[in-house]
Motif scaffolding. Sequence first.
Motif, PDB file in Angstrom:
ATOM      1  N   LYS A  73       0.822  -1.216   0.000  1.00  0.00           N
ATOM      2  CA  LYS A  73       0.000   0.000   0.000  1.00  0.00           C
ATOM      3  C   LYS A  73       0.852   1.261   0.000  1.00  0.00           C
ATOM      4  O   LYS A  73       0.478   2.274  -0.583  1.00  0.00           O
ATOM      5  CB  LYS A  73      -0.944   0.007   1.202  1.00  0.00           C
ATOM      6  CG  LYS A  73      -2.135  -0.925   1.029  1.00  0.00           C
ATOM      7  CD  LYS A  73      -2.985  -0.964   2.273  1.00  0.00           C
ATOM      8  CE  LYS A  73      -4.040  -2.056   2.178  1.00  0.00           C
ATOM      9  NZ  LYS A  73      -4.699  -2.252   3.488  1.00  0.00           N
ATOM     10  N   MET A  74       2.003   1.202   0.653  1.00  0.00           N
ATOM     11  CA  MET A  74       2.881   2.380   0.633  1.00  0.00           C
ATOM     12  C   MET A  74       3.551   2.530  -0.733  1.00  0.00           C
ATOM     13  O   MET A  74       3.629   3.624  -1.285  1.00  0.00           O
ATOM     14  CB  MET A  74       3.915   2.291   1.748  1.00  0.00           C
ATOM     15  CG  MET A  74       3.314   2.554   3.119  1.00  0.00           C
ATOM     16  SD  MET A  74       4.552   2.738   4.398  1.00  0.00           S
ATOM     17  CE  MET A  74       5.029   1.045   4.698  1.00  0.00           C
ATOM     18  N   LEU A  75       4.005   1.398  -1.281  1.00  0.00           N
ATOM     19  CA  LEU A  75       4.666   1.451  -2.586  1.00  0.00           C
ATOM     20  C   LEU A  75       3.720   1.937  -3.679  1.00  0.00           C
ATOM     21  O   LEU A  75       4.127   2.629  -4.607  1.00  0.00           O
ATOM     22  CB  LEU A  75       5.178   0.057  -2.976  1.00  0.00           C
ATOM     23  CG  LEU A  75       6.383  -0.469  -2.208  1.00  0.00           C
ATOM     24  CD1 LEU A  75       6.785  -1.829  -2.759  1.00  0.00           C
ATOM     25  CD2 LEU A  75       7.530   0.502  -2.334  1.00  0.00           C
ATOM     26  N   SER A  76       2.446   1.569  -3.552  1.00  0.00           N
ATOM     27  CA  SER A  76       1.508   1.921  -4.614  1.00  0.00           C
ATOM     28  C   SER A  76       0.872   3.283  -4.396  1.00  0.00           C
ATOM     29  O   SER A  76       0.123   3.761  -5.238  1.00  0.00           O
ATOM     30  CB  SER A  76       0.429   0.846  -4.720  1.00  0.00           C
ATOM     31  OG  SER A  76      -0.207   0.685  -3.480  1.00  0.00           O
ATOM     32  N   GLY A  77       1.162   3.910  -3.255  1.00  0.00           N
ATOM     33  CA  GLY A  77       0.680   5.276  -3.049  1.00  0.00           C
ATOM     34  C   GLY A  77      -0.600   5.379  -2.254  1.00  0.00           C
ATOM     35  O   GLY A  77      -1.131   6.467  -2.069  1.00  0.00           O
ATOM     36  N   ILE A  78      -1.112   4.266  -1.767  1.00  0.00           N
ATOM     37  CA  ILE A  78      -2.364   4.312  -1.007  1.00  0.00           C
ATOM     38  C   ILE A  78      -2.123   4.876   0.387  1.00  0.00           C
ATOM     39  O   ILE A  78      -2.897   5.687   0.881  1.00  0.00           O
ATOM     40  CB  ILE A  78      -2.986   2.900  -0.924  1.00  0.00           C
ATOM     41  CG1 ILE A  78      -3.407   2.437  -2.317  1.00  0.00           C
ATOM     42  CG2 ILE A  78      -4.159   2.874   0.040  1.00  0.00           C
ATOM     43  CD1 ILE A  78      -3.723   0.963  -2.419  1.00  0.00           C
ATOM     44  N   LEU A  79      -1.049   4.451   1.001  1.00  0.00           N
ATOM     45  CA  LEU A  79      -0.758   4.871   2.375  1.00  0.00           C
ATOM     46  C   LEU A  79       0.464   5.777   2.438  1.00  0.00           C
ATOM     47  O   LEU A  79       1.444   5.569   1.737  1.00  0.00           O
ATOM     48  CB  LEU A  79      -0.458   3.641   3.245  1.00  0.00           C
ATOM     49  CG  LEU A  79      -1.617   2.826   3.788  1.00  0.00           C
ATOM     50  CD1 LEU A  79      -1.072   1.670   4.608  1.00  0.00           C
ATOM     51  CD2 LEU A  79      -2.536   3.681   4.633  1.00  0.00           C
ATOM     52  N   GLY A 120      10.658   7.354   6.441  1.00  0.00           N
ATOM     53  CA  GLY A 120      11.346   6.742   5.310  1.00  0.00           C
ATOM     54  C   GLY A 120      10.635   7.095   4.025  1.00  0.00           C
ATOM     55  O   GLY A 120       9.656   7.837   4.030  1.00  0.00           O
ATOM     56  N   LYS A 121      11.162   6.592   2.900  1.00  0.00           N
ATOM     57  CA  LYS A 121      10.450   6.884   1.662  1.00  0.00           C
ATOM     58  C   LYS A 121      10.592   5.792   0.623  1.00  0.00           C
ATOM     59  O   LYS A 121      11.466   4.926   0.699  1.00  0.00           O
ATOM     60  CB  LYS A 121      10.898   8.224   1.099  1.00  0.00           C
ATOM     61  CG  LYS A 121      12.291   8.256   0.554  1.00  0.00           C
ATOM     62  CD  LYS A 121      12.503   9.628  -0.093  1.00  0.00           C
ATOM     63  CE  LYS A 121      13.877   9.732  -0.712  1.00  0.00           C
ATOM     64  NZ  LYS A 121      14.075  11.039  -1.326  1.00  0.00           N
ATOM     65  N   ALA A 122       9.693   5.861  -0.349  1.00  0.00           N
ATOM     66  CA  ALA A 122       9.731   4.939  -1.475  1.00  0.00           C
ATOM     67  C   ALA A 122       9.764   5.774  -2.743  1.00  0.00           C
ATOM     68  O   ALA A 122       9.032   6.750  -2.861  1.00  0.00           O
ATOM     69  CB  ALA A 122       8.494   4.055  -1.461  1.00  0.00           C
ATOM     70  N   LEU A 123      10.642   5.404  -3.659  1.00  0.00           N
ATOM     71  CA  LEU A 123      10.700   6.079  -4.954  1.00  0.00           C
ATOM     72  C   LEU A 123      10.349   5.069  -6.039  1.00  0.00           C
ATOM     73  O   LEU A 123      10.993   4.032  -6.162  1.00  0.00           O
ATOM     74  CB  LEU A 123      12.103   6.619  -5.213  1.00  0.00           C
ATOM     75  CG  LEU A 123      12.475   7.979  -4.603  1.00  0.00           C
ATOM     76  CD1 LEU A 123      13.925   8.296  -4.906  1.00  0.00           C
ATOM     77  CD2 LEU A 123      11.562   9.066  -5.146  1.00  0.00           C
ATOM     78  N   VAL A 124       9.320   5.385  -6.814  1.00  0.00           N
ATOM     79  CA  VAL A 124       8.941   4.525  -7.919  1.00  0.00           C
ATOM     80  C   VAL A 124       8.987   5.374  -9.181  1.00  0.00           C
ATOM     81  O   VAL A 124       8.280   6.372  -9.276  1.00  0.00           O
ATOM     82  CB  VAL A 124       7.525   3.949  -7.713  1.00  0.00           C
ATOM     83  CG1 VAL A 124       7.132   3.068  -8.897  1.00  0.00           C
ATOM     84  CG2 VAL A 124       7.448   3.142  -6.423  1.00  0.00           C
TER      85      VAL A 124
END
Lengths: 324, 266
Positions: free
Chosen positions: A66-72, A77-81
Amino acid sequence: MIEVVNLSKTFRVLEGKTGFVGAVKNLFSRDYRYVDAVRDISFTVKQGEMLGLIGPNGAGKSTTIKMLSGILMPTSGKALVNGIEPYKNRQENAMKVSVVFGQRTKLWWDLPCYESFELHRVMYRIPEKIYKQNLDEFMEFLELEEFWSRPVRQLSLGQRMRAEISVSLLHNPEVIYLDEPTIGMDAVAKERIRQFLINTNKSRNVTLIITSHDMADIEKLCSRVIIIDHGQIVYEGDFDEIRHRYGRERTMVVEFGEEYPEIELPYGTVIKDEGLKKSIRFLRDQGTAIDLITTLGKKYVIKDVSIQEAEIESIIREIYEHGM
Amino acid sequence: MANFVTVFRLAYMNLRTQMEYRLSFFIWLGIKVLSYGSEYLIVWMVLDRFKGIGSWSIPEVIVLWAILQLSYTLAAPFLFHSAGKLEQHIVRGSLDYFLVQPIHPLANLIARNFSWTYSSQQLMSAVVLVIALNASGFDWSLPKVCFLLLTILGGISFYAFTFLFGGALNFRMIHGGRSIGGNIRWLMDLTQYPIGIYPKQLQAFLTFVVPAAMINYYPAVYLLDKQVELFHPSLPLISPLVEIALGQIGIRLFTKGLEWYQSGGG
Ligand SMILES: Nc1ncnc2c1ncn2[C@@H]1O[C@H](COP(=O)(O)OP(=O)(O)O)[C@@H](O)[C@H]1O
Ligand SMILES: [Mg+2]
């Protein structure tokens, strides 16, 4: 391509009261419980890779997805896609990715299947040519015709997932996240979904991130896996490596044709005795399943044999016991 | 542009879904016409027994009432269904999908839950409003008509605010947001009469704390050129603008609320 850095998520759970007065009280309540669902995980995924996220129930797989896909929003920290933080740029992110949750549907429940495809064509502004090309491919491979004009509520789980994944690929996403895509399906339906995913990954070079607690899904699909437990990464690497180092235990269930009060085993132990049906556990180092069954077959009448794969739980137990 | 097409597509699919249950769709429509019609009748009968309320004649009170009803029935098909469904969308996890689709989650939510059963009420309210305005000697000049439209827009914005505010709270605590945001029936009961008849404190509450009187009372003071005592002479003219601003704040809150959104389990 995908870069995850020290990603964490803590849920704040309100011990909620109901009703109007309760709701007003909730507003000012400080009666929270905190759940650390994901703790400080980091990893990277290359374009076109198929990554498996495995772990027992409640490990934090869905939360990560959910964090990687932008829902949450992550707590820290962070995720870059593709160079953007998905949860901060949801609409931009949406055009380039897709998410499929096994237990939910994005298809319109009461309407014929094709209506949902039409909706996605409009919503993602998919050019006619690409739409047609993709649809033809999915129609052929997944035989969508079978249920094309039936209301979604009448589809079987397997059919629904075929439609679900097709619709999710219509706009040529660069990444597709699949959270327990095969949950509840029978073996044939599962196999079909897996084959399609393998093909899609090859032909489109789309990055796949799949969670499952079915080891077979991951074994068939993913070259690299991450094992999560209690929100933390406990293993990252090749699937073969896991098979090699862990999962040394095998359990074989043998159904005998006659009652034998005692059986003589070349190796392993009987861990469960249900009369005709006995479960035998042995270590892979001790010998193969074939040898075991051949030896037994010489002395006893055997009706049926099945081998149970190592469960994710037992692999995690081994990781904790023996280290990496 | 593409977003509009998507929204229409969603609304159309939603209508088709409702038509799938055709019988219940029409029964629902019938019930609404009946219940709404009888409500009009009762108000009319009650008012008929008096000669008006304070300095407000019967048609003028009906103007107040019709503005309230018209903006409510214009806002309701967009909002109240969606407000009710929001909690469901969160619990079932469909809101998760809205967040990975390329249109604003609010547009997604509203279009999917648009209710098509309010048209009869909208029509009735509009007709009653026009009749009551005529009977009150309303001057159909361009500035006044524009102000009337602005007033209705203001009313819609106010209701939108209550929904969006409730929605934002829903993200915070899942349950209960709606019971705070949605509890506005009592406000409507209060503001369907000229608030000048209430104690000063209540008037102040309905003006400055929960500005429900700005939906109809203050605009009507200007529209019908009423000579009444006000907290400030500018109130009638600024009311619709305040309400519209409130609607904007609602949208901000809702969008901000999405950051608090914790998704359902599973
Ligand atoms: N929306 C939520 N609110 C509160 N707690 C949650 C929420 N979603 C998940 N959790 C908790 O976070 C942990 C991880 O959940 P999840 O990511 O769903 O695990 P998995 O998908 O691996 O089964 C669990 O303890 C779960 O109860
Ligand atoms: Mg999960």
